[in-house]
Design an enzyme around this catalytic site. Structure first.
Site, PDB file in Angstrom:
ATOM      1  N   HIS A   1      78.616  70.998   6.235  1.00 21.42           N
ATOM      2  CA  HIS A   1      77.247  71.084   7.149  1.00 21.42           C
ATOM      3  C   HIS A   1      76.357  71.698   6.428  1.00 21.42           C
ATOM      4  CE1 HIS A   1      79.753  69.479  10.915  1.00 21.42           C
ATOM      5  NE2 HIS A   1      79.032  68.748  10.331  1.00 21.42           N
TER       6      HIS A   1
ATOM      7  N   GLU B   1      75.368  75.598   7.552  1.00 20.13           N
ATOM      8  CA  GLU B   1      76.635  76.119   7.704  1.00 20.13           C
ATOM      9  C   GLU B   1      76.821  76.770   6.026  1.00 20.13           C
ATOM     10  OE1 GLU B   1      79.711  74.108   9.475  1.00 20.13           O
ATOM     11  OE2 GLU B   1      78.446  73.648  11.136  1.00 20.13           O
TER      12      GLU B   1
ATOM     13  N   HIS C   1      83.913  76.149   8.719  1.00 20.19           N
ATOM     14  CA  HIS C   1      82.783  75.620   9.391  1.00 20.19           C
ATOM     15  C   HIS C   1      82.208  76.921   9.988  1.00 20.19           C
ATOM     16  CE1 HIS C   1      82.394  71.021   8.883  1.00 20.19           C
ATOM     17  NE2 HIS C   1      83.956  71.295   8.411  1.00 20.19           N
TER      18      HIS C   1
ATOM     19  N   GLU D   1      86.323  77.672  12.031  1.00 19.95           N
ATOM     20  CA  GLU D   1      84.864  77.962  12.786  1.00 19.95           C
ATOM     21  C   GLU D   1      84.881  79.327  12.600  1.00 19.95           C
ATOM     22  OE1 GLU D   1      82.927  75.639  13.425  1.00 19.95           O
ATOM     23  OE2 GLU D   1      83.668  73.938  14.014  1.00 19.95           O
TER      24      GLU D   1
END
Length: 395
Positions: free
Chosen positions: A162, A165, A306, A365
């Site tokens: 992404h 990110e 991420h 994450e």
């Protein structure tokens, strides 16, 4: 650092002289036969750089060595000296210096160009690593893979699926840099002897899956795509919330793991800054490159970095093996991140990997807050995820 072979030199001697594991010297010089070194052959010593030094009036090679904690022969081999007594004031010689601090910067966000420079620097300092372009982005930028190690266990990690990110690329590159420093310095990380990991595990890394998207978030739209990108972004010059590739396709919604469900329920039905899964699964060159990499190499486990949430996801539709839960518990313990087995999501890279190969896959994450996470969180993120990085290699 480069030296040249003298009469009687061996790789084993270089390892003892520079205190670098023999296997790393052999792998750094893969085109050289270690059993028959030829005079004058260039040999790379990983984990070292050569530093210029101007000879002073009272200098001797022994005096310089004592002051710099360098062996006489290390200086002689680097400078191709025959006689250590023939120093000339004002002459420049080179001193071997062990790399003990990271080459990779953590002070500025990594654009695709900066990442390329960082990878080039690592390859020069640690020539036993392998760097390969596995594909290109929509705009033709290379998607690079770094490989380290020789073991039978195969572990893959990636970052910046992404666009906003991008901090994940910096984290992954710094983890790799610490690992390389530990290898060449014969040091440990969290008490773990990393050279054993090198022998046991082959580590694959793709530090930036989405170079076009990262560059868009950091630098704005390229001239060649300006009008198209501005239209997707509804005329706004603000790109901090952009997750997709340059065509407005969310790369982590591109994989054939119930992709049709995501296509049906995702709000965007056309290119968008985030969440649009594309006109079909694997329609984008970046996703195709990642899928081909995995299919061609059959990794034992994968980790996709991420942001944000300080949690990780490790299940998909019951396809995950029992080993996944054991790894999840260890990751949770060493990082403080929360392990979550299932979320209502499909078509992700991790989802597809677990479904297709029935092996452990994780979406990690990093950090907390609103993307893009600020660099002020970098050190904290790095410290917490270091344990996951190591555990994925040694378990």
């Amino acid at each position: 650092m480069e030296v040249r072979v003298r009469e009687g030199d061996t790789f084993s001697y270089y390892g003892r002289l520079f205190m670098v594991p023999l296997e790393l010297i052999i792998d750094a010089n893969e085109n050289v036969n270690p059993s028959s070194l030829k005079l004058g052959t260039k040999i790379m010593i990983p984990g070292y750089v050569s530093i210029p030094y101007t000879i002073k009036e009272e200098d001797t090679l022994w005096k310089i060595g004592n002051a710099k904690n360098l062996s006489l022969d290390a200086m002689m081999i680097l400078n191709q000296m025959q006689n250590p007594n023939q120093l000339v004031p004002g002459e420049i010689i080179y001193l071997p210096e062990r790399i003990s601090q990271p080459n990779v910067s953590s002070k500025l966000p990594f654009s695709a160009k900066i990442l390329m420079k960082q990878i080039t620097t690592l390859k020069k300092s640690y020539p036993f690593i392998n760097v390969k372009t596995i594909g290109t982005s929509v705009l033709g930028q290379p998607i690079q893979e770094i490989r380290i190690g020789k073991g039978l266990k195969k572990v893959h990690m990636n970052a910046s699926f992404h666009a906003n990110e991008w901090i994940t690329t910096m984290v992954l590159m710094n983890l790799v840099n610490q690992y390389l420093i530990s290898l060449t310095n014969r040091s440990t990380i969290r008490g773990i002897n990393t050279i054993n990991l090198y022998y046991e595990t082959e580590l694959s890394l793709v530090p930036m899956v989405n170079p076009d998207g990262v560059d868009l978030v950091l630098n704005g739209p390229p001239t060649s795509r300006h009008d198209e990108v501005m239209n997707i972004n509804e005329g706004s010059n603000e790109f901090v919330h952009w997750k997709a590739n340059i065509r407005g396709v969310d790369l982590n919604n591109q994989f054939p793991a119930n992709w049709e469900i995501e296509q049906e329920r995702k709000a965007p039905k056309s290119p968008a800054p985030r969440d649009y899964p594309g006109k079909s699964s694997l329609s984008e060159p970046e996703a195709i490159a990642m899928a081909n990499l995995i299919k061609d190499n059959q990794y034992d486990r994968i980790l996709a970095f991420h942001t944000q949430g300080e949690e990780f996801y490790w299940g998909y539709e019951g396809f995950e093996p029992p080993e996944s839960e054991l790894l999840a518990k260890e990751f949770e313990q060493v990082s403080g991140y929360k392990a979550i087995r299932n979320v209502d999501s499909h078509a992700g890279f991790k989802d597809w990997y677990i479904q297709e190969f029935k092996r452990p896959g994780f979406t990690i994450e990093l950090g907390r807050g609103i993307n893009p996470l600020p660099l002020s969180q970098f050190k904290d993120i790095l410290q917490k995820v270091e344990g996951i990085f190591l555990a994925s290699l040694y378990l």
